[in-house]
Design a protein around this motif. Structure first.
Motif, PDB file in Angstrom:
ATOM      1  N   PHE A 102     -39.226  41.309 -17.340  1.00 52.76           N
ATOM      2  CA  PHE A 102     -38.627  42.454 -18.063  1.00 52.76           C
ATOM      3  C   PHE A 102     -38.003  42.237 -19.223  1.00 52.76           C
ATOM      4  CE2 PHE A 102     -38.936  43.643 -13.453  1.00 52.76           C
ATOM      5  CZ  PHE A 102     -39.879  44.604 -13.531  1.00 52.76           C
ATOM      6  N   SER A 103     -37.144  40.945 -19.151  1.00 51.85           N
ATOM      7  CA  SER A 103     -36.504  40.394 -20.331  1.00 51.85           C
ATOM      8  C   SER A 103     -37.414  40.096 -21.394  1.00 51.85           C
ATOM      9  CB  SER A 103     -35.609  39.266 -20.046  1.00 51.85           C
ATOM     10  OG  SER A 103     -34.619  39.603 -18.926  1.00 51.85           O
ATOM     11  N   ILE A 104     -38.443  39.393 -20.983  1.00 49.87           N
ATOM     12  CA  ILE A 104     -39.480  38.731 -22.045  1.00 49.87           C
ATOM     13  C   ILE A 104     -40.181  39.855 -22.703  1.00 49.87           C
ATOM     14  CG2 ILE A 104     -41.872  37.990 -22.468  1.00 49.87           C
ATOM     15  CD1 ILE A 104     -41.196  36.269 -19.775  1.00 49.87           C
ATOM     16  N   LYS A 105     -40.499  41.201 -22.054  1.00 47.08           N
ATOM     17  CA  LYS A 105     -41.047  42.367 -22.745  1.00 47.08           C
ATOM     18  C   LYS A 105     -40.024  42.994 -23.593  1.00 47.08           C
ATOM     19  CE  LYS A 105     -44.249  43.500 -19.308  1.00 47.08           C
ATOM     20  NZ  LYS A 105     -44.845  44.357 -18.227  1.00 47.08           N
ATOM     21  N   ARG A 106     -38.828  43.114 -23.234  1.00 44.06           N
ATOM     22  CA  ARG A 106     -37.773  43.582 -24.035  1.00 44.06           C
ATOM     23  C   ARG A 106     -37.369  42.941 -25.386  1.00 44.06           C
ATOM     24  NH1 ARG A 106     -31.774  45.009 -22.864  1.00 44.06           N
ATOM     25  NH2 ARG A 106     -31.386  46.447 -24.696  1.00 44.06           N
ATOM     26  N   VAL A 107     -37.303  41.686 -25.049  1.00 38.89           N
ATOM     27  CA  VAL A 107     -36.910  40.880 -26.387  1.00 38.89           C
ATOM     28  C   VAL A 107     -38.179  41.360 -27.513  1.00 38.89           C
ATOM     29  CG1 VAL A 107     -37.143  38.689 -27.196  1.00 38.89           C
ATOM     30  CG2 VAL A 107     -35.669  39.261 -25.544  1.00 38.89           C
ATOM     31  N   LEU A 108     -39.423  41.138 -26.879  1.00 41.76           N
ATOM     32  CA  LEU A 108     -40.685  41.471 -27.830  1.00 41.76           C
ATOM     33  C   LEU A 108     -40.572  42.851 -28.616  1.00 41.76           C
ATOM     34  CD1 LEU A 108     -43.341  39.463 -25.735  1.00 41.76           C
ATOM     35  CD2 LEU A 108     -42.017  38.630 -27.938  1.00 41.76           C
ATOM     36  N   LYS A 109     -40.282  43.662 -27.644  1.00 44.23           N
ATOM     37  CA  LYS A 109     -39.997  45.178 -28.129  1.00 44.23           C
ATOM     38  C   LYS A 109     -39.188  44.933 -29.110  1.00 44.23           C
ATOM     39  CE  LYS A 109     -39.719  49.776 -26.694  1.00 44.23           C
ATOM     40  NZ  LYS A 109     -39.499  50.819 -25.585  1.00 44.23           N
ATOM     41  N   GLU A 110     -37.685  44.462 -28.964  1.00 42.16           N
ATOM     42  CA  GLU A 110     -36.793  44.688 -29.880  1.00 42.16           C
ATOM     43  C   GLU A 110     -37.263  43.892 -31.141  1.00 42.16           C
ATOM     44  OE1 GLU A 110     -33.719  46.176 -29.714  1.00 42.16           O
ATOM     45  OE2 GLU A 110     -33.913  46.792 -27.632  1.00 42.16           O
ATOM     46  N   MET A 111     -37.824  42.778 -30.896  1.00 44.02           N
ATOM     47  CA  MET A 111     -38.311  41.950 -32.194  1.00 44.02           C
ATOM     48  C   MET A 111     -39.055  43.191 -33.020  1.00 44.02           C
ATOM     49  SD  MET A 111     -38.462  38.183 -31.186  1.00 44.02           S
ATOM     50  CE  MET A 111     -38.546  37.569 -32.878  1.00 44.02           C
ATOM     51  N   ASP A 112     -40.350  43.761 -32.280  1.00 40.17           N
ATOM     52  CA  ASP A 112     -41.230  44.446 -33.072  1.00 40.17           C
ATOM     53  C   ASP A 112     -40.467  45.671 -33.798  1.00 40.17           C
ATOM     54  OD1 ASP A 112     -43.151  42.829 -32.448  1.00 40.17           O
ATOM     55  OD2 ASP A 112     -43.781  44.248 -30.628  1.00 40.17           O
ATOM     56  N   ASN A 113     -39.290  46.146 -33.270  1.00 38.92           N
ATOM     57  CA  ASN A 113     -38.683  47.212 -33.863  1.00 38.92           C
ATOM     58  C   ASN A 113     -37.714  46.999 -34.893  1.00 38.92           C
ATOM     59  OD1 ASN A 113     -40.137  49.005 -32.027  1.00 38.92           O
ATOM     60  ND2 ASN A 113     -38.382  48.954 -30.478  1.00 38.92           N
ATOM     61  N   SER A 114     -37.315  45.661 -35.100  1.00 40.26           N
ATOM     62  CA  SER A 114     -36.363  45.017 -35.883  1.00 40.26           C
ATOM     63  C   SER A 114     -36.988  45.011 -37.263  1.00 40.26           C
ATOM     64  CB  SER A 114     -35.895  43.791 -35.626  1.00 40.26           C
ATOM     65  OG  SER A 114     -35.153  43.462 -36.607  1.00 40.26           O
ATOM     66  N   PRO A 115     -36.531  45.455 -38.508  1.00 40.50           N
ATOM     67  CA  PRO A 115     -36.856  45.336 -39.813  1.00 40.50           C
ATOM     68  C   PRO A 115     -37.261  43.978 -40.217  1.00 40.50           C
ATOM     69  CG  PRO A 115     -34.907  46.507 -39.732  1.00 40.50           C
ATOM     70  CD  PRO A 115     -35.372  46.221 -38.436  1.00 40.50           C
ATOM     71  N   THR A 116     -36.352  43.059 -39.847  1.00 41.64           N
ATOM     72  CA  THR A 116     -36.440  41.852 -40.072  1.00 41.64           C
ATOM     73  C   THR A 116     -37.210  40.848 -39.089  1.00 41.64           C
ATOM     74  OG1 THR A 116     -34.225  41.433 -39.001  1.00 41.64           O
ATOM     75  CG2 THR A 116     -34.345  41.723 -41.292  1.00 41.64           C
ATOM     76  N   ARG A 117     -37.553  41.648 -37.953  1.00 39.29           N
ATOM     77  CA  ARG A 117     -38.104  40.655 -36.803  1.00 39.29           C
ATOM     78  C   ARG A 117     -37.380  39.824 -36.353  1.00 39.29           C
ATOM     79  NH1 ARG A 117     -40.921  44.937 -37.078  1.00 39.29           N
ATOM     80  NH2 ARG A 117     -42.904  45.020 -38.167  1.00 39.29           N
ATOM     81  N   MET A 118     -35.997  40.058 -36.443  1.00 37.16           N
ATOM     82  CA  MET A 118     -35.061  39.193 -35.734  1.00 37.16           C
ATOM     83  C   MET A 118     -33.907  39.673 -34.863  1.00 37.16           C
ATOM     84  SD  MET A 118     -34.298  36.491 -39.061  1.00 37.16           S
ATOM     85  CE  MET A 118     -33.163  35.416 -38.032  1.00 37.16           C
ATOM     86  N   ILE A 119     -33.578  39.473 -33.927  1.00 41.33           N
ATOM     87  CA  ILE A 119     -32.567  40.010 -33.242  1.00 41.33           C
ATOM     88  C   ILE A 119     -31.181  39.201 -32.995  1.00 41.33           C
ATOM     89  CG2 ILE A 119     -34.045  41.519 -32.064  1.00 41.33           C
ATOM     90  CD1 ILE A 119     -33.650  39.891 -29.645  1.00 41.33           C
ATOM     91  N   GLU A 120     -30.068  39.851 -33.054  1.00 41.61           N
ATOM     92  CA  GLU A 120     -28.737  39.137 -32.989  1.00 41.61           C
ATOM     93  C   GLU A 120     -28.696  38.244 -31.657  1.00 41.61           C
ATOM     94  OE1 GLU A 120     -26.295  38.876 -35.099  1.00 41.61           O
ATOM     95  OE2 GLU A 120     -27.646  40.213 -36.376  1.00 41.61           O
ATOM     96  N   ALA A 121     -28.074  37.025 -31.617  1.00 44.08           N
ATOM     97  CA  ALA A 121     -27.921  36.090 -30.639  1.00 44.08           C
ATOM     98  C   ALA A 121     -27.209  36.983 -29.501  1.00 44.08           C
ATOM     99  CB  ALA A 121     -27.295  34.996 -30.907  1.00 44.08           C
ATOM    100  N   ASP A 122     -26.302  37.501 -29.380  1.00 41.66           N
ATOM    101  CA  ASP A 122     -25.610  38.347 -28.419  1.00 41.66           C
ATOM    102  C   ASP A 122     -26.634  39.405 -27.475  1.00 41.66           C
ATOM    103  OD1 ASP A 122     -23.304  37.013 -29.065  1.00 41.66           O
ATOM    104  OD2 ASP A 122     -22.241  38.823 -30.160  1.00 41.66           O
ATOM    105  N   LEU A 123     -27.562  40.152 -28.559  1.00 39.25           N
ATOM    106  CA  LEU A 123     -28.543  40.881 -28.240  1.00 39.25           C
ATOM    107  C   LEU A 123     -29.577  40.053 -27.132  1.00 39.25           C
ATOM    108  CD1 LEU A 123     -29.684  43.692 -27.516  1.00 39.25           C
ATOM    109  CD2 LEU A 123     -30.843  43.414 -29.735  1.00 39.25           C
ATOM    110  N   LEU A 124     -29.978  38.987 -27.576  1.00 41.81           N
ATOM    111  CA  LEU A 124     -31.020  38.449 -27.078  1.00 41.81           C
ATOM    112  C   LEU A 124     -30.481  37.977 -25.570  1.00 41.81           C
ATOM    113  CD1 LEU A 124     -33.668  36.604 -27.230  1.00 41.81           C
ATOM    114  CD2 LEU A 124     -32.239  34.561 -28.348  1.00 41.81           C
ATOM    115  N   LEU A 125     -29.309  37.179 -25.735  1.00 43.00           N
ATOM    116  CA  LEU A 125     -28.685  36.775 -24.585  1.00 43.00           C
ATOM    117  C   LEU A 125     -28.398  37.492 -23.418  1.00 43.00           C
ATOM    118  CD1 LEU A 125     -26.574  33.671 -25.786  1.00 43.00           C
ATOM    119  CD2 LEU A 125     -28.758  33.461 -24.781  1.00 43.00           C
ATOM    120  N   GLY A 126     -27.891  38.888 -24.066  1.00 45.12           N
ATOM    121  CA  GLY A 126     -27.506  40.047 -23.256  1.00 45.12           C
ATOM    122  C   GLY A 126     -28.711  40.601 -22.355  1.00 45.12           C
TER     123      GLY A 126
END
Length: 133
Positions: A102-126
């Motif tokens: 579930f975490s894998i899918k969510r991280v990939l989705k968050e990255m797809d939705n990010s304009p920079t294709r990056m996510i903050e470290a806090d969000l990633l670990l969270g």
């Protein structure tokens, strides 16, 4: 501290991912080469990785596995051509690393939705911490 063997394994995973869509793009090659230089991998060893089968090395530390997964996810977005095969490769790799599906899918989705294709470290670990509760 990451061993030389772990460095080669990381680069091998990156090379394998970059070839999933059937083509190694220049941006992908340059990104992997830059990582190899940062890791102080010898040029001859780096070039040899393109002709060797890759052996997945799973880190004991969950943090290192998450970090490894995220590095590869960044690479999958660096050529601006995100293919379904890359997404599936990332999902399967995450499972092999022992990460929560579930975490894998969510991280990939968050990255797809990010304009920079990056996510903050806090969000990633969270995202991965959420599944521990």
């Amino acid at each position: 501290m990451i061993t030389y063997k772990e460095k080669l394994s990381l680069l091998g995973d990156m090379i394998e991912l970059s070839k999933v869509d059937g083509q190694l793009h220049d941006r992908e090659y340059e990104f992997i080469k830059m990582v190899a230089e940062e890791l102080n991998v010898r040029t001859a060893d780096f070039e040899e990785l393109f002709s060797l089968p890759n052996e997945l090395l799973v880190f004991k530390s969950e943090f290192k596995r998450i970090e490894h997964f995220y590095r590869l996810a960044l690479l999958s977005h660096c050529d601006n051509h995100h293919h379904d095969r890359e997404h599936e490769f990332m999902y399967q790799l995450g499972l092999k690393l022992g990460l929560n599906p579930f975490s894998i899918k969510r991280v990939l989705k968050e990255m797809d939705n990010s304009p920079t294709r990056m996510i903050e470290a806090d969000l990633l670990l969270g995202i991965f911490k959420e599944q521990h509760n």
